[in-house]
Design a protein around this motif. Structure first.
Motif: not given
Length: 167
Positions: A10-27
């Protein structure tokens, strides 16, 4: 594989970017837009409350050869540099004679259309030497750790961002 790791994190956790943690990763695999013999130019457009505040043009992004130039919405080059977050060292700049290859009116028009009234976004475009492409939208410019050598640029961003427009 690397791609499997990318889609499981889940992108966004490392720098506390909460909005990105709600997006499902897709390539996504994108078409190669590079023209023969020309480097891609990243054009990052900062939009606050319905107006373009800053345009950051960069070559060699994500390499040790990245060069930047910062412009206002009218395409006038600003005498400031982006800073490397952890060291506060100025990023190397594009040559003094460098100007935007696309008229700023076109860059601003497309960016404002994409932003569509949002209170704050960075709209990323890409120039391949002959055509302008859409690249990305983000609510966290430079991961939320963007720094410039001239504090007045931050003051300008703050003055134009009307937080009453934020949800």
């Amino acid at each position: 594989t690397v791609s499997e790791r990318w889609t499981q994190e889940k992108y966004g956790s490392k720098y506390k970017q909460w909005a990105y943690t709600e997006v499902d990763p897709v390539l996504y695999l994108e078409e190669n837009i590079r023209d023969a013999g020309s480097d891609l130019l990243d054009i990052r457009v900062f939009v606050c409350s319905g107006m373009v505040t800053t345009i950051l043009a960069s070559t060699g992004v994500h390499t040790d050869k990245q060069l930047d130039a910062i412009f206002d919405a009218n395409g006038h080059r600003l005498d400031t540099a982006a800073l490397v977050f952890k060291t506060l060292v100025k990023r190397p700049r594009l040559p003094a004679g460098f100007s935007l290859p696309v008229p700023p009116e076109i860059i601003c028009h497309h960016s404002l259309k994409i932003a569509n009234g949002s209170d704050h976004l960075r709209i990323d475009l890409m120039w391949n030497g002959s055509e302008l492409y859409f690249s990305e939208i983000t609510v966290y410019p430079r991961g939320g750790y963007m720094l410039f050598s001239d504090q007045r640029l931050f003051n300008h961003l703050g003055d134009t961002w009307d937080l009453r427009d934020s949800w």
